[in-house]
Design an enzyme around this catalytic site. Structure first.
Site, short mmCIF file in Angstrom:
data_model
loop_
_atom_site.label_atom_id
_atom_site.label_comp_id
_atom_site.label_asym_id
_atom_site.label_seq_id
_atom_site.Cartn_x
_atom_site.Cartn_y
_atom_site.Cartn_z
N GLN A 97 2.43 9.30 7.67
CA GLN A 97 1.43 8.61 8.50
C GLN A 97 1.12 7.25 7.90
O GLN A 97 0.80 7.14 6.71
CB GLN A 97 0.15 9.45 8.62
CG GLN A 97 -0.87 8.83 9.58
CD GLN A 97 -2.07 9.73 9.85
OE1 GLN A 97 -2.19 10.82 9.29
NE2 GLN A 97 -2.97 9.27 10.71
N HIS A 103 -2.30 10.09 16.22
CA HIS A 103 -1.35 9.78 17.30
C HIS A 103 -0.27 10.83 17.35
O HIS A 103 0.15 11.38 16.33
CB HIS A 103 -0.74 8.39 17.13
CG HIS A 103 -0.20 8.11 15.76
ND1 HIS A 103 -1.02 7.81 14.69
CD2 HIS A 103 1.06 8.08 15.29
CE1 HIS A 103 -0.28 7.61 13.63
NE2 HIS A 103 0.99 7.78 13.95
P1 AMP Z 1 2.98 6.94 11.72
O1 AMP Z 1 3.94 6.43 10.68
O2 AMP Z 1 3.16 8.36 12.12
O3 AMP Z 1 1.55 6.61 11.34
O4 AMP Z 1 3.30 6.13 13.05
C1 AMP Z 1 2.81 4.86 13.29
C2 AMP Z 1 3.65 4.29 14.40
O5 AMP Z 1 2.96 3.20 14.96
C3 AMP Z 1 5.02 3.78 13.95
O6 AMP Z 1 6.03 4.45 14.67
C4 AMP Z 1 4.96 2.29 14.28
O7 AMP Z 1 6.19 1.78 14.73
C5 AMP Z 1 3.90 2.26 15.35
N1 AMP Z 1 3.20 0.98 15.50
C6 AMP Z 1 2.69 0.22 14.52
N2 AMP Z 1 2.11 -0.88 15.05
C7 AMP Z 1 2.25 -0.78 16.39
C8 AMP Z 1 1.87 -1.61 17.49
N3 AMP Z 1 1.22 -2.77 17.32
N4 AMP Z 1 2.19 -1.20 18.75
C9 AMP Z 1 2.85 -0.04 18.95
N5 AMP Z 1 3.24 0.78 17.95
C10 AMP Z 1 2.95 0.40 16.68
#
Ligand code: AMP
Length: 117
Positions: A97, A103
């Site tokens: 995360q 999410h």
């Molecule tokens: P996690 O590593 O499970 O916390 O997932 C976070 C996710 O958010 C990753 O897959 C990123 O690519 C995504 N993410 C980060 N910034 C953004 C953004 N501005 N818009 C859409 N997705 C994002």
């Protein structure tokens, strides 16, 4: 854990930074992941400030169910529900995360390996 409302998803919900929204209702929003790990990769997030799945409490149960329901609904809308999709929640840094607003990842459009890394 403490919820920091300057995280990127809180800013997306406040429309301070753009996202490609696929769904929004009074409980949640779904939008495309900015760095997709599959041909289809979107996120479903609650509007409530919940940092990690482990921080959800008794009053969040209906929201948690709603997030899963919307994940499948958006997958159906995108035409990937029958072919197969994967739902992932990373809880905590050690699990991968990086954004501390709960999410659900939904990935589809390619074959998925098991176990995940
Ligand atoms: P996690 O590593 O499970 O916390 O997932 C976070 C996710 O958010 C990753 O897959 C990123 O690519 C995504 N993410 C980060 N910034 C953004 C953004 N501005 N818009 C859409 N997705 C994002």
């Amino acid at each position: 854990m403490h919820y920091d409302d300057t995280n990127v998803f809180a800013r997306i919900l406040r429309r301070e930074i753009p996202a490609r929204f696929l769904h929004e209702d009074h409980l949640c929003a779904a939008f495309a992941d900015v760095a997709p790990q599959a041909p289809v990769h979107f996120l479903v997030i609650p509007k409530r400030p919940i940092a990690r799945l482990a921080d959800a409490n008794d009053t969040d149960k209906a929201v948690l169910g709603h997030l899963l329901f919307v994940a499948a609904e958006v997958a159906r809308t995108l035409g990937v529900a029958e072919d197969g999709f994967r739902v992932v929640v990373n809880n905590g840094a050690r699990a991968g995360q990086t954004v501390f607003h709960l999410h659900i990842h939904v990935l589809a459009g390619r074959a998925m390996a098991w176990p995940p890394g």
